[in-house]
Design a protein around this motif. Structure first.
Motif, PDB file in Angstrom:
ATOM      1  N   ALA A  72      16.773  -2.701  27.143  1.00 15.48           N
ATOM      2  CA  ALA A  72      15.518  -3.282  27.634  1.00 15.48           C
ATOM      3  C   ALA A  72      14.304  -2.747  26.899  1.00 15.48           C
ATOM      4  O   ALA A  72      13.230  -3.350  26.933  1.00 15.48           O
ATOM      5  CB  ALA A  72      15.381  -2.993  29.126  1.00 15.48           C
ATOM      6  N   SER A  73      14.475  -1.611  26.224  1.00 14.13           N
ATOM      7  CA  SER A  73      13.316  -0.989  25.579  1.00 14.13           C
ATOM      8  C   SER A  73      13.226  -1.238  24.080  1.00 14.13           C
ATOM      9  O   SER A  73      12.324  -0.728  23.432  1.00 14.13           O
ATOM     10  CB  SER A  73      13.352   0.530  25.798  1.00 14.13           C
ATOM     11  N   LEU A  74      14.160  -2.016  23.538  1.00 12.24           N
ATOM     12  CA  LEU A  74      14.180  -2.208  22.089  1.00 12.24           C
ATOM     13  C   LEU A  74      12.874  -2.787  21.548  1.00 12.24           C
ATOM     14  O   LEU A  74      12.460  -2.476  20.441  1.00 12.24           O
ATOM     15  CB  LEU A  74      15.351  -3.116  21.691  1.00 12.24           C
ATOM     16  N   GLU A  75      12.240  -3.631  22.341  1.00 11.50           N
ATOM     17  CA  GLU A  75      10.937  -4.176  21.925  1.00 11.50           C
ATOM     18  C   GLU A  75       9.820  -3.227  22.328  1.00 11.50           C
ATOM     19  O   GLU A  75       8.820  -3.073  21.643  1.00 11.50           O
ATOM     20  CB  GLU A  75      10.701  -5.518  22.640  1.00 11.50           C
ATOM     21  N   LEU A  76      10.039  -2.619  23.484  1.00 15.90           N
ATOM     22  CA  LEU A  76       8.996  -1.811  24.118  1.00 15.90           C
ATOM     23  C   LEU A  76       8.617  -0.579  23.309  1.00 15.90           C
ATOM     24  O   LEU A  76       7.485  -0.118  23.359  1.00 15.90           O
ATOM     25  CB  LEU A  76       9.513  -1.377  25.498  1.00 15.90           C
ATOM     26  N   VAL A  77       9.592  -0.075  22.540  1.00 15.89           N
ATOM     27  CA  VAL A  77       9.304   1.165  21.802  1.00 15.89           C
ATOM     28  C   VAL A  77       8.177   0.986  20.795  1.00 15.89           C
ATOM     29  O   VAL A  77       7.599   1.960  20.344  1.00 15.89           O
ATOM     30  CB  VAL A  77      10.548   1.720  21.070  1.00 15.89           C
ATOM     31  N   PHE A  78       7.867  -0.258  20.444  1.00 15.10           N
ATOM     32  CA  PHE A  78       6.799  -0.483  19.489  1.00 15.10           C
ATOM     33  C   PHE A  78       5.424  -0.598  20.140  1.00 15.10           C
ATOM     34  O   PHE A  78       4.431  -0.828  19.472  1.00 15.10           O
ATOM     35  CB  PHE A  78       7.072  -1.752  18.669  1.00 15.10           C
ATOM     36  N   GLY A  98       3.875   6.654  16.680  1.00 10.69           N
ATOM     37  CA  GLY A  98       4.511   6.445  15.383  1.00 10.69           C
ATOM     38  C   GLY A  98       4.980   5.020  15.183  1.00 10.69           C
ATOM     39  O   GLY A  98       4.680   4.387  14.170  1.00 10.69           O
ATOM     40  N   LEU A  99       5.710   4.490  16.179  1.00 10.52           N
ATOM     41  CA  LEU A  99       6.258   3.146  16.023  1.00 10.52           C
ATOM     42  C   LEU A  99       5.204   2.044  16.076  1.00 10.52           C
ATOM     43  O   LEU A  99       5.272   1.089  15.299  1.00 10.52           O
ATOM     44  CB  LEU A  99       7.373   2.908  17.055  1.00 10.52           C
ATOM     45  N   PRO A 100       4.231   2.141  16.965  1.00 11.38           N
ATOM     46  CA  PRO A 100       3.164   1.138  16.898  1.00 11.38           C
ATOM     47  C   PRO A 100       2.471   1.099  15.543  1.00 11.38           C
ATOM     48  O   PRO A 100       2.113   0.038  15.043  1.00 11.38           O
ATOM     49  CB  PRO A 100       2.193   1.577  18.003  1.00 11.38           C
ATOM     50  N   ILE A 101       2.291   2.265  14.950  1.00 14.51           N
ATOM     51  CA  ILE A 101       1.669   2.306  13.623  1.00 14.51           C
ATOM     52  C   ILE A 101       2.568   1.626  12.600  1.00 14.51           C
ATOM     53  O   ILE A 101       2.103   0.861  11.755  1.00 14.51           O
ATOM     54  CB  ILE A 101       1.371   3.761  13.205  1.00 14.51           C
ATOM     55  N   VAL A 102       3.852   1.917  12.684  1.00 15.81           N
ATOM     56  CA  VAL A 102       4.793   1.276  11.765  1.00 15.81           C
ATOM     57  C   VAL A 102       4.686  -0.242  11.885  1.00 15.81           C
ATOM     58  O   VAL A 102       4.646  -0.972  10.890  1.00 15.81           O
ATOM     59  CB  VAL A 102       6.241   1.749  12.070  1.00 15.81           C
ATOM     60  N   ARG A 103       4.618  -0.709  13.112  1.00 12.33           N
ATOM     61  CA  ARG A 103       4.554  -2.159  13.309  1.00 12.33           C
ATOM     62  C   ARG A 103       3.277  -2.744  12.733  1.00 12.33           C
ATOM     63  O   ARG A 103       3.293  -3.791  12.086  1.00 12.33           O
ATOM     64  CB  ARG A 103       4.670  -2.498  14.801  1.00 12.33           C
ATOM     65  N   ASP A 143       0.859  -1.180   0.000  1.00 15.59           N
ATOM     66  CA  ASP A 143       0.000   0.000   0.000  1.00 15.59           C
ATOM     67  C   ASP A 143       0.901   1.237   0.000  1.00 15.59           C
ATOM     68  O   ASP A 143       1.599   1.499   0.975  1.00 15.59           O
ATOM     69  CB  ASP A 143      -0.893  -0.032   1.252  1.00 15.59           C
ATOM     70  N   HIS A 144       0.853   1.978  -1.063  1.00 19.79           N
ATOM     71  CA  HIS A 144       1.761   3.104  -1.260  1.00 19.79           C
ATOM     72  C   HIS A 144       1.755   4.080  -0.070  1.00 19.79           C
ATOM     73  O   HIS A 144       2.794   4.402   0.505  1.00 19.79           O
ATOM     74  CB  HIS A 144       1.366   3.838  -2.546  1.00 19.79           C
ATOM     75  N   ASP A 145       0.561   4.541   0.297  1.00 18.60           N
ATOM     76  CA  ASP A 145       0.480   5.561   1.348  1.00 18.60           C
ATOM     77  C   ASP A 145       0.960   5.035   2.691  1.00 18.60           C
ATOM     78  O   ASP A 145       1.571   5.760   3.471  1.00 18.60           O
ATOM     79  CB  ASP A 145      -0.964   6.060   1.488  1.00 18.60           C
ATOM     80  N   ARG A 146       0.678   3.766   2.946  1.00 19.18           N
ATOM     81  CA  ARG A 146       1.097   3.202   4.237  1.00 19.18           C
ATOM     82  C   ARG A 146       2.617   3.093   4.305  1.00 19.18           C
ATOM     83  O   ARG A 146       3.220   3.306   5.364  1.00 19.18           O
ATOM     84  CB  ARG A 146       0.492   1.804   4.456  1.00 19.18           C
ATOM     85  N   ILE A 147       3.224   2.737   3.181  1.00 15.76           N
ATOM     86  CA  ILE A 147       4.693   2.622   3.179  1.00 15.76           C
ATOM     87  C   ILE A 147       5.306   4.000   3.377  1.00 15.76           C
ATOM     88  O   ILE A 147       6.302   4.157   4.092  1.00 15.76           O
ATOM     89  CB  ILE A 147       5.203   1.978   1.874  1.00 15.76           C
ATOM     90  N   VAL A 148       4.692   4.994   2.760  1.00 18.95           N
ATOM     91  CA  VAL A 148       5.176   6.361   2.979  1.00 18.95           C
ATOM     92  C   VAL A 148       5.082   6.692   4.460  1.00 18.95           C
ATOM     93  O   VAL A 148       5.987   7.289   5.044  1.00 18.95           O
ATOM     94  CB  VAL A 148       4.341   7.375   2.150  1.00 18.95           C
ATOM     95  N   GLN A 149       3.992   6.277   5.081  1.00 21.11           N
ATOM     96  CA  GLN A 149       3.803   6.529   6.503  1.00 21.11           C
ATOM     97  C   GLN A 149       4.908   5.862   7.322  1.00 21.11           C
ATOM     98  O   GLN A 149       5.437   6.447   8.269  1.00 21.11           O
ATOM     99  CB  GLN A 149       2.437   5.964   6.921  1.00 21.11           C
ATOM    100  N   VAL A 150       5.246   4.641   6.960  1.00 24.96           N
ATOM    101  CA  VAL A 150       6.321   3.925   7.663  1.00 24.96           C
ATOM    102  C   VAL A 150       7.629   4.692   7.551  1.00 24.96           C
ATOM    103  O   VAL A 150       8.308   4.948   8.544  1.00 24.96           O
ATOM    104  CB  VAL A 150       6.495   2.501   7.094  1.00 24.96           C
ATOM    105  N   LEU A 151       7.968   5.068   6.326  1.00 22.34           N
ATOM    106  CA  LEU A 151       9.240   5.763   6.113  1.00 22.34           C
ATOM    107  C   LEU A 151       9.264   7.094   6.846  1.00 22.34           C
ATOM    108  O   LEU A 151      10.249   7.447   7.507  1.00 22.34           O
ATOM    109  CB  LEU A 151       9.476   5.977   4.617  1.00 22.34           C
ATOM    110  N   THR A 152       8.184   7.838   6.729  1.00 23.35           N
ATOM    111  CA  THR A 152       8.115   9.137   7.401  1.00 23.35           C
ATOM    112  C   THR A 152       8.301   8.982   8.902  1.00 23.35           C
ATOM    113  O   THR A 152       9.045   9.725   9.540  1.00 23.35           O
ATOM    114  CB  THR A 152       6.752   9.808   7.125  1.00 23.35           C
ATOM    115  N   ASN A 153       7.599   8.021   9.470  1.00 19.04           N
ATOM    116  CA  ASN A 153       7.702   7.800  10.909  1.00 19.04           C
ATOM    117  C   ASN A 153       9.108   7.424  11.332  1.00 19.04           C
ATOM    118  O   ASN A 153       9.638   7.931  12.318  1.00 19.04           O
ATOM    119  CB  ASN A 153       6.736   6.689  11.341  1.00 19.04           C
ATOM    120  N   LEU A 154       9.733   6.526  10.582  1.00 19.73           N
ATOM    121  CA  LEU A 154      11.076   6.084  10.971  1.00 19.73           C
ATOM    122  C   LEU A 154      12.086   7.203  10.828  1.00 19.73           C
ATOM    123  O   LEU A 154      12.983   7.372  11.661  1.00 19.73           O
ATOM    124  CB  LEU A 154      11.497   4.868  10.137  1.00 19.73           C
TER     125      LEU A 154
END
Lengths: 548, 119
Positions: free
Chosen positions: A483-489, A509-514, A433-444
């Motif tokens: 300890a937070s590497l997983e938690l950030v999502f 942002g990160l939960p959405i990316v996930r 999904d084009h827009d969702r991938i843009v969202q992922v990149l923007t967030n990261l």
């Protein structure tokens, strides 16, 4: 009781933050030695802190987060209360006689139906409400002392009104007519010989009796020798175990805690059991029939009814709690961009500015408004994704092109940073999904900027794997605690860990990316770099067949 | 005329404070995070420090602890700027020795009044 949960739900009050400030300053600085004491963990230290906090609160016009309940009532014009009354009616089939709004000290603020006088009593001067200030307190008015209505008996339940930050700002008091029979008592009434609700003085409030010839409505229970035994204390066990086994079955079905059992002989010589139970601060006295068979049949029926009520109440409570948490967390996040919007527009309005200054401030407002808008969008997105309501449209997507576009877009907001792009020319298209991938990149990318406040290089790269596209964003910032590497999502994880205060953002942002990656059958994860900073990795399978 | 220090990491709020106080009779210093705030406090000895709580590198509370621990800085009053007003947060702020707390969003008027009252 259900009404309590619903009343709490009805008070979905908007959060109006009044960031009003000390108009006279708390001039008292710390006296010598006090400062050390406040953090020594002693109770004297705690008292000092509490005292100081009270002082701060009392000296401000409204450092608390919401206006007073009087303001709210005025704002809703009492019609809102009428509406609340109307909302409650179906639950009780007309049993809610009146709703009162009280301030935190229990004093009258408003009522629905609206009236200040009742039966000659000026409500604003009545002592009655002061008694209703304990949260969840069910103050039971006795038969002949109901000051407010013509009905034979009524129970008044007061519940606290909490704002979205859980500050108590008032009380709601509902007067409920019991003489018509409560729906929640009816199943018990059908099951049992007799059901009574009595107040803490043993005065009868309400009763249902199957026993012919016994009219309990105008009887003072204290005069009943059987009940005296029950109330008088002393656990009287008899030799008949079948009395108790039937009783135990009943207890298993009922959502009430039995505090005590009493067995005694009734006036007709039969052996009876009484169970004393506390139910919302009222007292329920039950008499169980000797005929356990009858009780057995009745228990099955009431088990279903009561269980449903219990589930409904639990759901309401859960919903209410998560709504409060959600509201409190979200309001916290929105306040920062709101500060800019509010402040800059205030200066445009009130000060003589040059045109250039006006344009500059307008730009600042615009940036904050866009930020707020994005936060709201993310919130809705995440909610939709989590409940599976998100629509995705798949198409062939050129990931390399998207990376270039996203970087070009975000670098405008990051003047301290250098951006490097490392694209793999062998990367073919991904079905996504084009827009969702843009969202992922923007967030990261935005995350990388946020996690490296001191600048540095941000690298965005792509690589073609056998069955998936791999994309990463690397920063040279502060890194993430291991300890937070997983938690950030996790949603709003930042607000729950000890490291929260150092990292800004919406927390979404990160939960959405996930969510997006998982919806595509891919993965996202974070790792810390050998040097400084961290790298976020995303993999997206080329096709559904390759999905992880 | 006194020297006052603001610690605020959010660029928008940081700028707002700077603009709102640009005509102030006081000398206004701005820091972007707690570490910078601490360094500036040491160098410039402001009369009052206003600090956000949530900041990167070193947050407001950590900075306050460090200031209290330094005998030469310990007497500087601190006012916290916070997005969350709950009693527990107020208590924590006070425990760190805060003079007071101001909530976001604040208006420009409130900010200026606060400075006038406290400085």
């Amino acid at each position: 009781m259900r009404v309590l949960g619903v009343i709490a739900l009805l008070i979905g009050l908007p959060i109006i933050v009044i960031g009003q400030v000390l108009t006279e300053t708390a001039q008292q600085d710390w006296r010598a030695g006090e400062l050390a004491r406040v953090s020594d963990g002693s109770s004297a230290g705690a008292a000092l802190v509490a005292d100081r906090v009270d002082n701060v609160i009392s000296r401000t016009t409204a450092i608390a987060a919401t206006p007073s309940i009087r303001d709210l009532v005025a704002h809703r014009d009492v019609l809102g209360l009428e509406g609340a009354l109307g909302d409650l009616r179906p639950l009780y089939a007309g049993d809610v006689l009146r709703l009162f709004v009280l301030d935190p000290q229990g004093r009258f603020v408003a009522s629905a139906p609206a009236q200040r006088h009742l039966n000659g009593t000026d409500l604003s001067r009545t002592e009655y409400f002061i008694m209703a200030t304990n949260p969840w307190h069910a103050y039971v008015s006795s038969v002949d002392q109901t000051p407010f209505d013509d009905h034979a008996s009524a129970v008044t339940i007061a519940v606290p009104v909490l704002d979205g930050l859980r500050n108590p700002i008032g009380m709601l008091s509902a007067v409920i007519d019991l003489s018509q029979g409560q729906s929640w008592l009816k199943p018990l009434g059908a099951l049992l010989d007799e059901v009574y609700v009595i107040d803490s003085q043993g005065r009868l409030v309400f009763g249902v009796s199957q026993v012919k010839g016994s009219s309990t409505l105008d009887r003072d229970l204290r005069a009943d020798p059987n009940v005296l035994v029950a109330l008088g204390g002393g656990d009287v066990r008899t030799e008949s175990d079948d009395l108790f086994s039937g009783a135990r079955r009943f207890v298993a079905a009922a959502p009430i805690n039995i505090a005590r059992w009493y067995a005694f002989a009734a006036e007709d010589g039969s052996k009876r059991l009484a169970a004393l139970s506390r139910l919302s601060e009222g007292l329920l006295v039950l008499r169980l029939a000797l005929l356990a068979m009858l009780a057995g049949g009745g228990i099955m029926l009431s088990r279903t009814v009561l269980k449903q009520q219990r589930i409904a109440l639990a759901n309401l409570q859960r919903l209410n709690k998560s709504k409060s948490d959600f509201v409190s967390v979200v309001s916290h996040e929105f306040r920062t961009p709101l500060t800019g919007i509010q402040g800059f527009s205030e200066m445009i309005r009130d000060e003589d500015l040059t045109t250039a200054e006006v344009k500059e401030f307008a730009n600042d407002i615009n940036k904050d408004a866009l930020r707020l808008s994005r936060m709201i969008g993310e919130l809705l997105d995440l909610d939709r994704m989590e409940s599976g309501r998100m629509n995705q449209s798949r198409a062939r997507v050129d990931l390399n092109a998207l990376v270039s576009e996203s970087v070009a877009h975000e670098r405008a907001n990051a003047s301290h940073h250098t951006f490097v792009i490392e694209l793999d020319p062998a990367l073919t298209e991904v079905w996504a999904d084009h827009d969702r991938i843009v969202q992922v990149l923007t967030n990261l990318i935005n995350n990388a900027i946020k996690y490296s406040p001191n600048g540095g290089t941000i690298t965005v790269g792509t690589a073609r794997l056998d069955d998936a596209a791999h994309c990463w964003v690397r920063d040279e910032g502060m890194g993430i605690p291991a300890a937070s590497l997983e938690l950030v999502f996790e949603r709003y994880s930042r607000l729950e860990t000890g490291h929260t205060r150092t990292i800004q953002g919406t927390g979404l942002g990160l939960p959405i990316v996930r969510e997006i990656c998982q919806a595509h059958g891919g993965r996202v994860w974070a790792e810390n770099n050998p040097g400084k900073g961290s790298t976020f990795h995303v993999t997206l399978p080329f096709s559904i067949r390759d999905a992880a | 005329m006194s020297r006052i220090l603001f610690c605020e990491d959010d660029p928008s709020v940081h700028k707002l404070i700077r603009m709102a106080l640009r005509n102030s009779t006081h000398e206004v210093l701005m820091a972007n995070d707690g570490a910078e705030g601490l360094a500036m406090a040491k160098e410039f000895r402001p009369a009052v420090i206003f600090s956000d709580v949530a900041m990167p590198v070193m947050d407001g509370f950590q900075m306050a602890d460090a200031i209290r621990a330094d005998p030469e800085l310990a007497s500087i009053p601190i006012v916290f700027i916070t997005a969350s007003i709950q009693r527990a947060d107020l208590e924590e702020a006070i425990r760190r020795g805060a003079l007071s707390v101001i909530a976001k969003p604040f208006t420009v008027l409130q900010l200026r009044e606060l400075v006038a009252a406290v400085v």
